[in-house]
Design an enzyme around this catalytic site. Structure first.
Site, short mmCIF file in Angstrom:
data_model
loop_
_atom_site.label_atom_id
_atom_site.label_comp_id
_atom_site.label_asym_id
_atom_site.label_seq_id
_atom_site.Cartn_x
_atom_site.Cartn_y
_atom_site.Cartn_z
N GLU A 81 39.12 6.02 40.86
CA GLU A 81 40.03 5.79 39.74
C GLU A 81 40.64 7.11 39.31
O GLU A 81 39.95 8.12 39.20
CB GLU A 81 39.32 5.20 38.50
CG GLU A 81 38.97 3.75 38.60
CD GLU A 81 38.27 3.22 37.34
OE1 GLU A 81 38.54 3.72 36.24
OE2 GLU A 81 37.43 2.32 37.51
N GLU A 106 30.70 3.29 36.84
CA GLU A 106 30.48 4.16 35.68
C GLU A 106 29.29 3.76 34.80
O GLU A 106 29.47 3.42 33.63
CB GLU A 106 31.74 4.20 34.81
CG GLU A 106 32.99 4.63 35.56
CD GLU A 106 34.19 4.84 34.64
OE1 GLU A 106 34.14 4.36 33.49
OE2 GLU A 106 35.15 5.48 35.07
C1 GBH Z 1 37.55 3.83 33.25
O1 GBH Z 1 36.70 4.36 32.30
C2 GBH Z 1 37.17 2.41 33.50
O2 GBH Z 1 36.47 2.28 34.71
C3 GBH Z 1 38.33 1.45 33.47
O3 GBH Z 1 37.86 0.15 33.37
C4 GBH Z 1 39.26 1.81 32.34
O4 GBH Z 1 40.29 0.87 32.18
C5 GBH Z 1 39.83 3.16 32.65
O5 GBH Z 1 38.84 4.11 32.85
C6 GBH Z 1 40.75 3.70 31.57
O6 GBH Z 1 40.06 3.96 30.39
O7 GBH Z 1 36.74 9.49 25.58
O8 GBH Z 1 38.34 11.21 24.91
O9 GBH Z 1 36.03 11.81 25.29
C7 GBH Z 1 36.91 5.72 31.98
C8 GBH Z 1 36.00 6.12 30.85
C9 GBH Z 1 37.30 8.02 30.21
C10 GBH Z 1 35.02 7.78 29.53
C11 GBH Z 1 37.29 9.43 29.73
C12 GBH Z 1 35.02 9.18 29.07
C13 GBH Z 1 36.31 10.94 28.19
C14 GBH Z 1 37.48 11.26 27.33
N1 GBH Z 1 36.00 7.53 30.58
N2 GBH Z 1 36.34 9.57 28.65
S1 GBH Z 1 37.13 10.94 25.65
#
Ligand code: GBH
Length: 452
Positions: A353, A170
């Protein structure tokens, strides 16, 4: 078990079913084995950055408890386990390799192979060595070259024993959460730096590939991107255009250079100030062929076009939400997979994921995480449907094996199939873990039946 049809590709033995973790989120042992600090050790110590002042110092003590954790993966019946490598554990100082750090990961890889679980390794899951951040971190082009060196060291040690290597996890998060929104390490709020950091992350990915292929010619090599597909809040033209622009910034900004060697024109046209410094030849490096694309999906976003021409997030009323407050929207995963397939010449995809945070409690009769069970069930159906509609998807990984350090949310958010009691470090399976175990057992016997 899960409600996926009997003839689903998800039930075939060559589909890779796994579970994932990341180094800083589970290992702990922050000062052991010759490890030096990463940007997350520093960030966690700045007041107000991480909820409750939590840090990854101890986390799940996976550094010491890994044999028990690998037993869990095996017992649940997963085909694969996705882990990441702590860069400052392996290279505690610039140009210096720490044999003890490498040995830790070699043991894990051997431990997985012994248990008949395929290792999937992410080289970079956000824990940049602090010594590199001291020189500008991802904003400094040199960091991309340092990453290529690190990738060479790791793949030389682990080699073909690893089924698949992902360079980065990511990079959108590393660049935008870290340098524009300031909610992840290193915590800067400089939009222009974010685009430059993004470019150097992509460059790091491309620079690393030749040594990775040389060291592990039989492994597959790729990268993992996060997608939060945007949907327009109304049918209005403005809102539809904004949804497209958001997708271009969040997803295509990373995918188009990798697959097609250029940045999306939608972004360079509507956000010209964001264009990073690109050296001649960079795009050729970034677009070196990859063997798979990892897709991380949790939720969608609903956007509208506000007065100033900026995107504004709209909250869907009455939607089902996880404890992260993310909308549960399985159709977003189906749309994402099929849209990507329409828009690009894709390598095989793996959903690297997918998962949900639920704040559950330990009851006398176990841990009931009904929302998580339902979440997985519906998202697996979405993956099954995308495969039926022609998308080449070869694997699916649940996030996460264990409750763990959830970045800025500290230990308050639990994503695990397995509960972690942070006082005793006891691991307790949730119902979702049992559900996966049943499904894996069913697949095995179906596979055996088909083979005989
Ligand atoms: C992942 O990131 C990571 O790879 C992992 O390490 C982490 O533990 C897991 O997800 C859970 O968070 O922020 O409300 O606008 C995911 C990151 C999640 C970023 C969704 C953008 C959009 C929703 N992404 N997010 S919001």
């Amino acid at each position: 078990t899960f409600d996926v049809p009997n003839d689903s590709r998800l039930r075939s033995p060559d589909f890779l079913f796994g579970v994932a973790t990341a180094a800083y989120q589970v290992e702990g042992a922050a000062r052991e084995g010759g490890r030096t600090p990463s940007i997350w050790d520093t960030f966690c110590r700045q007041p107000g950055r991480v909820l409750n002042g939590d840090t990854g110092d101890v986390a799940c003590e996976h550094y010491h408890r890994w044999p028990e954790d690998l037993d869990l993966v095996q017992d649940l019946g997963f085909d694969a386990y996705r882990l990441s490598i702590s860069w400052p554990r392996v290279m505690p100082r610039r140009g210096e390799v720490n044999p003890e750090g490498l040995r830790f990961y070699e043991q894990i890889i051997d431990g997985l192979v012994e248990r008949d679980v395929k290792p999937i390794v992410t080289l970079y899951h956000w824990d940049l060595p602090q010594y590199l951040d001291n020189r500008g971190g991802w904003v400094n082009r040199e960091t991309a070259y340092a990453f290529a060196e690190f990738a060479d060291v790791v793949t030389a040690a682990l080699g073909n024993r690893v089924e698949a290597y992902a360079t980065l996890n990511e990079p959108w998060c590393s660049a935008f959460l870290g340098y524009e929104l300031g909610v992840h390490a290193p915590g800067l709020k400089e939009p222009r730096l974010a685009y430059q950091a993004a470019h150097h992350l992509l460059l790091a990915h491309g620079l690393a590939l030749p040594a990775m292929r040389h060291n592990a010619p039989q492994s597959r090599h790729g990268l993992v991107l996060n997608f939060t597909p945007s949907f327009p809040a109304t049918e209005r033209y403005d809102d539809q255009a904004m949804a497209l622009l958001q997708d271009a910034i969040n997803g295509h900004w990373f995918l188009e250079p990798v697959l097609e060697g250029r940045y999306p024109s939608l972004v360079t046209r509507f956000r010209p100030e964001s264009t990073p410094v690109v050296y001649p030849g960079d795009m050729d490096i970034i677009s070196r062929p990859i063997d798979f694309l990892g897709v991380n999906y949790y939720t969608r976003s609903l956007v509208t076009h506000d007065q100033d021409g900026e995107a504004r997030e709209v909250r869907v009323e009455n939607a089902q939400r996880t404890s992260m407050d993310w909308e549960v929207y399985p159709h977003g995963l189906y749309r994402l997979l099929t849209d990507l397939d329409r828009q690009y010449h894709l390598p095989p995809l793996m959903v690297t994921e997918n998962g949900a945070a639920v704040t559950e409690t330990v009851e006398d009769d176990g841990i009931h995480d009904d929302l998580r069970c339902d979440y997985y069930n519906r998202h697996l159906q979405a993956v099954d449907q995308a495969i039926r509609d022609g998308v080449n998807i070869t694997g699916y990984f649940a996030w996460s094996l264990l409750d763990n350090f959830e970045w800025a949310e500290g230990y308050s958010q639990r994503f695990g199939l397995v509960y972690v009691d942070y006082d005793s470090q006891e691991r307790i399976r949730k119902r979702s873990a049992t559900l996966f175990r049943e499904f894996m057992a069913e697949r095995q016997s179906a596979g055996a039946g088909a083979a005989s």
